[in-house]
Structure formats: structure tokens, C-alpha cells
Design an enzyme around this catalytic site. Sequence first.
Site, PDB file in Angstrom:
ATOM      1  N   LYS A  24       0.780  -1.397   0.174  1.00 50.87           N
ATOM      2  CA  LYS A  24       0.064   0.134   0.097  1.00 50.87           C
ATOM      3  C   LYS A  24       0.965   1.245  -0.013  1.00 50.87           C
ATOM      4  O   LYS A  24       0.631   2.283  -0.838  1.00 50.87           O
ATOM      5  CB  LYS A  24      -0.894  -0.074   1.055  1.00 50.87           C
ATOM      6  CG  LYS A  24      -1.834   0.996   1.101  1.00 50.87           C
ATOM      7  CD  LYS A  24      -2.940   1.027   2.456  1.00 50.87           C
ATOM      8  CE  LYS A  24      -3.744  -0.403   2.445  1.00 50.87           C
ATOM      9  NZ  LYS A  24      -4.549  -0.688   3.437  1.00 50.87           N
ATOM     10  N   ARG A  94      -3.286   3.008   8.461  1.00 56.07           N
ATOM     11  CA  ARG A  94      -3.758   1.610   8.098  1.00 56.07           C
ATOM     12  C   ARG A  94      -2.491   0.790   7.961  1.00 56.07           C
ATOM     13  O   ARG A  94      -1.442   1.292   7.736  1.00 56.07           O
ATOM     14  CB  ARG A  94      -4.007   2.003   6.704  1.00 56.07           C
ATOM     15  CG  ARG A  94      -5.558   2.706   6.383  1.00 56.07           C
ATOM     16  CD  ARG A  94      -5.602   2.778   5.156  1.00 56.07           C
ATOM     17  NE  ARG A  94      -6.716   3.738   4.675  1.00 56.07           N
ATOM     18  CZ  ARG A  94      -7.587   3.263   3.718  1.00 56.07           C
ATOM     19  NH1 ARG A  94      -7.219   2.070   2.873  1.00 56.07           N
ATOM     20  NH2 ARG A  94      -8.707   3.733   3.493  1.00 56.07           N
ATOM     21  N   GLY A 103      -8.560  -7.053   4.740  1.00 49.54           N
ATOM     22  CA  GLY A 103      -9.307  -7.401   6.176  1.00 49.54           C
ATOM     23  C   GLY A 103      -8.535  -7.884   7.190  1.00 49.54           C
ATOM     24  O   GLY A 103      -9.034  -8.353   8.296  1.00 49.54           O
ATOM     25  N   MET A 105      -5.949  -7.093   8.674  1.00 49.97           N
ATOM     26  CA  MET A 105      -5.353  -6.082   9.862  1.00 49.97           C
ATOM     27  C   MET A 105      -6.400  -4.975   9.987  1.00 49.97           C
ATOM     28  O   MET A 105      -7.141  -4.703   9.352  1.00 49.97           O
ATOM     29  CB  MET A 105      -3.967  -5.615   9.433  1.00 49.97           C
ATOM     30  CG  MET A 105      -3.081  -7.156   9.484  1.00 49.97           C
ATOM     31  SD  MET A 105      -1.385  -6.899  10.062  1.00 49.97           S
ATOM     32  CE  MET A 105      -1.175  -5.947   8.581  1.00 49.97           C
ATOM     33  N   ARG A 338      -3.750  -1.380  -6.033  1.00 46.13           N
ATOM     34  CA  ARG A 338      -3.015  -2.598  -6.009  1.00 46.13           C
ATOM     35  C   ARG A 338      -3.396  -3.554  -7.042  1.00 46.13           C
ATOM     36  O   ARG A 338      -4.487  -3.532  -7.435  1.00 46.13           O
ATOM     37  CB  ARG A 338      -2.991  -3.114  -4.426  1.00 46.13           C
ATOM     38  CG  ARG A 338      -4.618  -3.580  -4.116  1.00 46.13           C
ATOM     39  CD  ARG A 338      -4.570  -4.282  -2.833  1.00 46.13           C
ATOM     40  NE  ARG A 338      -5.923  -4.688  -2.502  1.00 46.13           N
ATOM     41  CZ  ARG A 338      -6.537  -4.800  -1.278  1.00 46.13           C
ATOM     42  NH1 ARG A 338      -5.898  -4.741  -0.289  1.00 46.13           N
ATOM     43  NH2 ARG A 338      -7.898  -5.042  -1.054  1.00 46.13           N
ATOM     44  N   HIS A 456     -16.422  -8.326   2.805  1.00 50.23           N
ATOM     45  CA  HIS A 456     -15.339  -9.073   3.465  1.00 50.23           C
ATOM     46  C   HIS A 456     -15.455 -10.768   3.022  1.00 50.23           C
ATOM     47  O   HIS A 456     -14.631 -11.210   2.569  1.00 50.23           O
ATOM     48  CB  HIS A 456     -15.334  -9.169   4.813  1.00 50.23           C
ATOM     49  CG  HIS A 456     -14.406 -10.281   5.456  1.00 50.23           C
ATOM     50  ND1 HIS A 456     -14.637 -11.395   6.114  1.00 50.23           N
ATOM     51  CD2 HIS A 456     -12.997 -10.144   5.817  1.00 50.23           C
ATOM     52  CE1 HIS A 456     -13.756 -11.974   6.499  1.00 50.23           C
ATOM     53  NE2 HIS A 456     -12.509 -11.187   6.266  1.00 50.23           N
ATOM     54  N   SER A 765      13.887 -41.044  -5.969  1.00 47.48           N
ATOM     55  CA  SER A 765      12.740 -40.427  -6.300  1.00 47.48           C
ATOM     56  C   SER A 765      12.436 -40.143  -4.559  1.00 47.48           C
ATOM     57  O   SER A 765      12.638 -40.878  -3.577  1.00 47.48           O
ATOM     58  CB  SER A 765      11.421 -41.137  -6.578  1.00 47.48           C
ATOM     59  OG  SER A 765      10.354 -40.263  -6.376  1.00 47.48           O
ATOM     60  N   CYS A 832       8.197 -37.542  -5.141  1.00 50.62           N
ATOM     61  CA  CYS A 832       6.842 -37.853  -4.880  1.00 50.62           C
ATOM     62  C   CYS A 832       6.174 -37.742  -3.675  1.00 50.62           C
ATOM     63  O   CYS A 832       5.058 -38.356  -3.469  1.00 50.62           O
ATOM     64  CB  CYS A 832       6.880 -39.397  -5.380  1.00 50.62           C
ATOM     65  SG  CYS A 832       7.652 -40.334  -4.592  1.00 50.62           S
ATOM     66  N   TYR A 852      11.848 -34.267 -12.298  1.00 48.80           N
ATOM     67  CA  TYR A 852      10.183 -34.081 -12.382  1.00 48.80           C
ATOM     68  C   TYR A 852       9.863 -33.917 -11.204  1.00 48.80           C
ATOM     69  O   TYR A 852      10.565 -34.357 -10.006  1.00 48.80           O
ATOM     70  CB  TYR A 852       9.684 -35.323 -13.166  1.00 48.80           C
ATOM     71  CG  TYR A 852       9.906 -36.735 -12.320  1.00 48.80           C
ATOM     72  CD1 TYR A 852       9.001 -36.975 -11.432  1.00 48.80           C
ATOM     73  CD2 TYR A 852      11.035 -37.552 -12.583  1.00 48.80           C
ATOM     74  CE1 TYR A 852       9.232 -38.260 -10.598  1.00 48.80           C
ATOM     75  CE2 TYR A 852      11.126 -38.829 -11.819  1.00 48.80           C
ATOM     76  CZ  TYR A 852      10.069 -39.070 -10.880  1.00 48.80           C
ATOM     77  OH  TYR A 852      10.392 -40.040 -10.218  1.00 48.80           O
TER      78      TYR A 852
HETATM   79  C1  PEP Z   1       6.883 -40.505   0.938  1.00 49.95           C
HETATM   80  O1  PEP Z   1       7.147 -40.990   2.131  1.00 49.95           O
HETATM   81  O2  PEP Z   1       7.255 -39.351   0.626  1.00 49.95           O
HETATM   82  C2  PEP Z   1       6.069 -41.249  -0.271  1.00 49.95           C
HETATM   83  C3  PEP Z   1       5.648 -40.727  -1.235  1.00 49.95           C
HETATM   84  O3  PEP Z   1       5.457 -42.464   0.421  1.00 49.95           O
HETATM   85  P1  PEP Z   1       4.353 -42.773   1.467  1.00 49.95           P
HETATM   86  O4  PEP Z   1       3.566 -41.513   1.617  1.00 49.95           O
HETATM   87  O5  PEP Z   1       3.604 -43.650   0.707  1.00 49.95           O
HETATM   88  O6  PEP Z   1       5.024 -42.974   2.642  1.00 49.95           O
END
Ligand code: PEP
Length: 876
Positions: A24, A94, A103, A105, A338, A456, A765, A832, A852
Site C-alpha cells: 500500500k 492503516r 481485512g 489487519m 494494488r 469481506h 525419487s 513424489c 520431475y
Molecule cells: C513419501 O514418503 O514421501 C512417499 C511418497 O511415500 P508414502 O507417502 O507412501 O510413505
Amino acid sequence: MENKKYVYLFKEGNASMKNLLGGKGANLAEMTNLGIPVPQGFTVTTEACNKYYEDGRKIAPEVIRQIEEKMAELEGISGKKFGSLENPLLVSVRSGARASMPGMMDTILNLGLNDATVEAMVKLTNNPRFAYDSYRRFIQMFSDVVMDIEKRLFENKLDDMKEAKGVKFDTELNADDLKKLVREFKALYKKEKGKEFPQDPKTQLIESVTAVFRSWDNPRAIVYRRLNDIPGSWGTAVNVQEMVFGNKGETSGTGVAFSRNPANGEKAIYGEYLMNAQGEDVVAGIRTPQPIDKLKEQNAEIYKQFEDIVNTLENHYRDMQDMEFTIEEGKLYFLQTRNGKRTAQAALKIAVNLVEEDMLTKEEAILKVEPKQLDTLLHPAFDSNELKKANPVAKGLPASPGAACGKIAFTAEEAKERAENGEKVVLVRLETSPEDIEGMVAAEGILTVRGGMTSHAAVVARGMGTCCVAGCGELKVNEEAKTLQVAGKTLTSNDWISIEGSTGNVYAGAIKTVAPEISGYFATFMSWADEIRKLKVRTNADTPRDAKQAVEFGAEGIGLCRTEHMFFAEDRISAVREMIVAKTEEQRRKALDKLLPMQREDFIGIYEALEDRPTTIRFLDPPLHEFLPTEAEDIETLAKEMRLTSEELKSTIEYLHEFNPMMGHRGCRLAVSYPEIAEMQTRAVIEAAIHVRERKGYNIVPEIMIPLIGEIKELKFVKDVVVETAKSVMAEKGIEIPFKVGTMIEIPRAALTADDIAKEAEFFSFGTNDLTQMTFGFSRDDAAKFLKDYYEKKIYEQDPFAKLDQIGVGSLMKIACEKGKAVRPDIKLGICGEHGGDPSSVEFCHNLGLDYVSCSPFRVPLARLAAAQAQVKNKR
Ligand code: PEP
Ligand code: MG
């Protein structure tokens, strides 16, 4: 003596100083530089706020000194004097953090009024009604925000006064009424605080600035920050600005406007205003405001000027602006601008349109949509057949799109509690306030009786992507009795209600919701994200259906197929249990023989759903407690099947009981004890791959992933079983196919010895769920119970299971990447754990050089966008 600068006049700042001046403050400075009519003032920096906390919640004398110095300069600029009896300077105070927290603060208006200056204002304006209206508002806000006296106590007095006078609106009270109200308010203040309402404007000011600093750490601000990933260390700035008045009569007014429609992104100025009102009236939703087009009719000249400034601001910031303005006796001022909050639909349309209008490059446009917002696009609408049959019982404003259906909750606490107990609820309120935030998060949808599109409820719901219908005046809600009357019906907490945020329709009863279709701007925008990003996005999917869904959302493969999840189905669980409780290899092989054809079919389905895309199949990783039978009935059935007595089986189950199953006999440890499990799974993986290759011609290269490795010899042992089995299956079938064997990195020891592990693993992974659990040493199943104490005490700001702990867990990942690559330069690296679908964690993975991220199907679009944003922000 310190000489740090803690206070800046607006004309000393600019838009690039956001970190110091808050959003702001920086924009007020920028607007001042652009020559837009802005009431002048100054900004107390975020550093002053941080200093307040460093000093043990005390405002430093140096900060006070600089505020007073700038106040004197502001007096010079405005030609008015703070506390003067001739021409008193009044200001607003403000909050304004680096990121907007609508909203969350607190704001104080009309500061500088006291028993004497109010009389000066009467003389000066010849408008006693206005002067006393301003004074009563100030007392109320100061009492609420600074002194923590409940707002409701003041509102009750106002309501009593209106009732006594037999009027409906505040505007119908006259000067004498308001003067009386001021006396009552001051008496109330004295009763609550045991002292008089402060008359010295300087005291009022310093107390107010301090209160804004304090509000940075109020509970609702902490919750908002956690939801929106805003670090507590940013602090808030405070803006002190000369007041202009929208409540000086019918040639004055105040409003809010967006340079484009924040609900659907349409290119047209969109806004609401109220004449003879102050800003809080528009946002609080007590009076229903007018659409901005009416201003054109009311005062074409002002409207033209307003329109020009809106366009100037949008062109300058190259983004949709959300602005506050005030007209004081026919003169227009801008109080704030903003980048406006918007729905996901609007965000996509605006981003694409701004590129088409040559305002932004694709890279810039990619940054204009919050990845988390995409979620809302993927969320339900009403089933069209059911909708056709349903008749709305009321209609409110279409405040935030989507559809929601749930039982009625009349308070935020109730919504939160019932949602935690697994109920679907719609929060129904007269109006919402920032205290309601947790209930609003928990609710499927939000329905309010009062308030406009910028109330709000509407603003917050849009930000969260929660469906909201606001200002539905046809409803009669009794929050105490917990009843809702509409169209001759009386509904209670036990009744269902359905609301549609895109039309404003309200239905009594439940209407089925369905998943939405994605097209148009979404497709264009996401194609740009895909062009830009370097990180691939896979999905965590265990069924062909989930895999298909994820592919539709743009997944490029499966990063984690949790094979034990396939075993929860009713027709399988007994075979799985049989395998787990088997005492001999023979018994176990018998159970595994039952599971083999099912697994093979599963994998065939998944390979087919993914076509040529890569699939990582993780071998069994069942914490035993998730699978062991507990019900007497189940134990009996299983015992019969296994030709055991119930007693015998019970004693086996007792023997298998673990004190800490998460660190127990799970993951690769099972395959070490019982290699026949890995044999069966390998057979299923390879046979299914050969089958689909032959039938569909897809080039399937299975990736077999061994979980919970902590030691290279463990991996080597299981891998040998896998490779030998695969070879013998291929020999049986007379065909060779390529496959890979890799591992998860989810135990700190694996990360620390990743150079060893990489000798056997063709890919890593990161299983950051377990890696987080094991690094912090707290259970992923139990941590939520005590983490809330950690948030309150500001030890942690975020749940490390949702947002990757880049410092601790991240360091382990970095070590593992470096060590892994040193041994095997072409090693494939992915993640993962749940963090694969969290934007800031995705950015971290991009910077770490992973190939990935993998996340649940509904988060795939989010991850694609987060990956593109990471590339724009950190070119790789
Ligand atoms: C993990 O531990 O991050 C994972 C992907 O395996 P799980 O959640 O199945 O233990
Ligand atoms: Mg795990």
C-alpha cells in the site's frame, strides 16, 4: 545514536520499495509520483515493525521521533495542524504489508478528533452532523482496534439509537443524535478501560501505529499468513494519510473499483460506491452499495476523471488494479491501488488478454496466476440434470464461483468443528468478519445475508477459491436460534443447502456436484506454462481411473504408484491379510498366488491409461497397522479361510503388533524378510508390460521403485530378487524388455549415503513425506496435534508436511542429488512426497535440478504452472 530512516513521506518513496514500505505504501508513493490526486501522508516502514518485535513489543523512541518529524512535514504540505482548533489535520492509520492481506489487519479513520477539534470541524465545515459522525466512528474504531473493546458494544448502542428514533439507516440520524452517541461511546470507553478516551492526538497516533504493528501477530493474521505462505518476518508497514471525507453529505462518497471484472476477467471497470459514507460502510456491507455505472449518471465529469485514472493505473502497473477512492465535496481522490485479487477464471482471462493486448510477455503473464488458484477451476459445479429440477429459494450476489452443498453452519466455530468431524457444511452468516477465517476455510461454501461484491465474505472467498453467495437479503437468519427462514421454510443446522457462486442462486436441499470442464483460456495459458517449464510433472496414481484423470490434467507419467493402495479393495483385503499373517513361506506363496492376477490386471490398466508415458511402480510399503484385521468378525473369517482357530490368528496378530509401525516392518524390509513378495510383484509388473506392449504396441519401460532404503546392501538384496525374477519371466515369455530399478530416498541415511546407493539405483525419487517425518523425528500421523502450538508460539510458521523444509530436509535432498550424480551422472531425479504439489516446494525442486515432480492428479495443473514460474524466476 541511530540514523536509520524509519519513516518516509509518500513523495520520498516509489513502487520498487515494496519490501520496506509495504504494498500500500509503495503504491501510494508511486501514485503520488504519477501526479494522481492522493491525500498526502507518510509510511512507517516494515523495519520499524520488525524493530517493535525485536525490542520486545515496544515502539522505539527513535521511531516515535521520526513519526513526529514527518507529521510536522505533513502539516506543512496540507496547511493544516494536528490538534489545531482552527484547521485540524485528521489522518487515517492503516496497515500495509508486502503482500496484501485483505481485512486481516486493522484500520483507524478520523484520527486527531477530540472534544475540541470536533467543534473546530463543526465550525470549519458548518456541518455538525458530519463532524460528530466522524468522531463517533473514530471512538469506535480506536476502541476496537487499539484498546480491544468489543465492536459489538458500540454497534448495540448505535442500533438502540436507531430503534429509539424509529429509523433504519445511520444516515437518518441527525447531529444531535450523533453528539449524544459520542457521549455514550466515551462513557462506554471509560467503563471498559477505567480511564477517559485519549484526547491528545499525538497519543492517539502513536497508540494506533503500535496497534497496527501488534495486529501483524493477531491470530487471524497468523492463520492468513500460513494459508498464503507469507513469512512472519516480513512485518507490516503503517500508512498515515490525511483524511478526505466521503461522509460530508450528498456530494461526497466513497467506493472501491477494479479495472477489470474480478469475477470473470471481463475488460470493463467494475466497482461499487456509496454517497455520504466512509470506506468501512462499503466493505462492511451494512448498506448495499451502488454499481459504478450510476456514478456516470450522477456526475459525468467526476466519472470521466475517475475512468482516466483507472486506465492510467492499469497501464502503469500492467495488471488489473483494485482501487479505493473518495469524493469529497465533488473532488476525487485515490486512496489506494494494488494488483487486484481475482477468481481463477478471471486470472486466466486477464493474463491471456494482457498478452494479446501487448501489455505483457508470456513469461510475465505466467506469473500473474497463483498456482494454488487453479485448484478452483478443477472443482465442482452442480449436476445439470439435478439443477434443472431444482428451484432456487433465493438469489444473492454471485460473489465467488463454483458450487457447494452442505449442511448449514451458523457460526465459524461450528463450521470448523463440524468439518473436522467429516461433515460438509455451508457457512451461513449475516455477514462475515476476519475472525471467521478458519470457519470460512473449512466450509464448502459461504452464504451471507448482507454485503456487496466487495464485502469481506466476497473478497476472502474469491481469494480462497471457495464458492460464495453474498448479500442475499431474502434470507432471515437468526444466528442465536440457529434458524434460517426463506420462502416460507425454516431451515436448521440439520438441513442441507446448496449455493451456486456463479449465479448467486440458493437452493434448499442437496444438489449433486460434478467435476468441471476445462477449456479456452485455461488451455492457452497452460500451453504457455508447458512451453516455458523445464521440470516435468508426473502424478501419484494407483488406479487406471486416477491415471487417466491425471493425464487429462497434463501429467507426463506416473511418479508414484503405491501398490498397497490397490489392496484396500474389499475383494482383496483378505488375501493381503493372509499374506501378512502367514507364518510359513508356503502359506505366504498361497496368498501371493491369489494376488498375482489382480496385480497384473491393475498394471495392465495403468499402462494402458498412460499409453507411452513412463510409470514408476513402487513395491509394497504397508505400515502393518493399516492392514491387520482388528474387528472380531474379520478375524474369524480370515481364520476360517486359513484353516486356523481364531485364537491362533489372534496371537499372530498380537505378535505382529508394532509400537511404531511407521518405523516398523514396512517398505523394503518386508521384501528382505519375504523375498517372495518382491517376486510376485516383479512378475506382475513384467507380465503386464509384455502384455500391453504386444497388444497395444506401447513402448513400456517399467520403473520398479524400492521403498524405504537406508543401506545399499538392502537395495542390492531386493534388486537381485527383482532382476532374477524379471529375467525368468522374460525367458518364459521369450521376449526381452527394458526396465529400471531405482529407489526412494526417504530415510536420512539413504540421503547421506546416496553415492553408495546410486551404484545400484538407476533413479532416485524423494519420498519427502517419510523424509520429513524421519528428519524432524515426529510422526506424520500425529504431528498435526501439536504443530498448532508451534504455529502459535511461532516456532514453525508452516506445516513441514505440506511445505518442504528447505533448510533441513532440503539439505538432505541436496546432498543426495550431488552424491548420486557424482556416481551416476545420468541418474533420474524426482520427488513424489506431497510436496511435489506445493508451489514453493516445486520451485525448490526446480532449483535443485530435479527432472520431475510428482503429485496427486488434481494438483497436476498447479505443479505445471509452479514449474513454469520457477523457470521464469530462476532460469535453468
Ligand atoms: C513419501 O514418503 O514421501 C512417499 C511418497 O511415500 P508414502 O507417502 O507412501 O510413505
Ligand atoms: Mg514413504
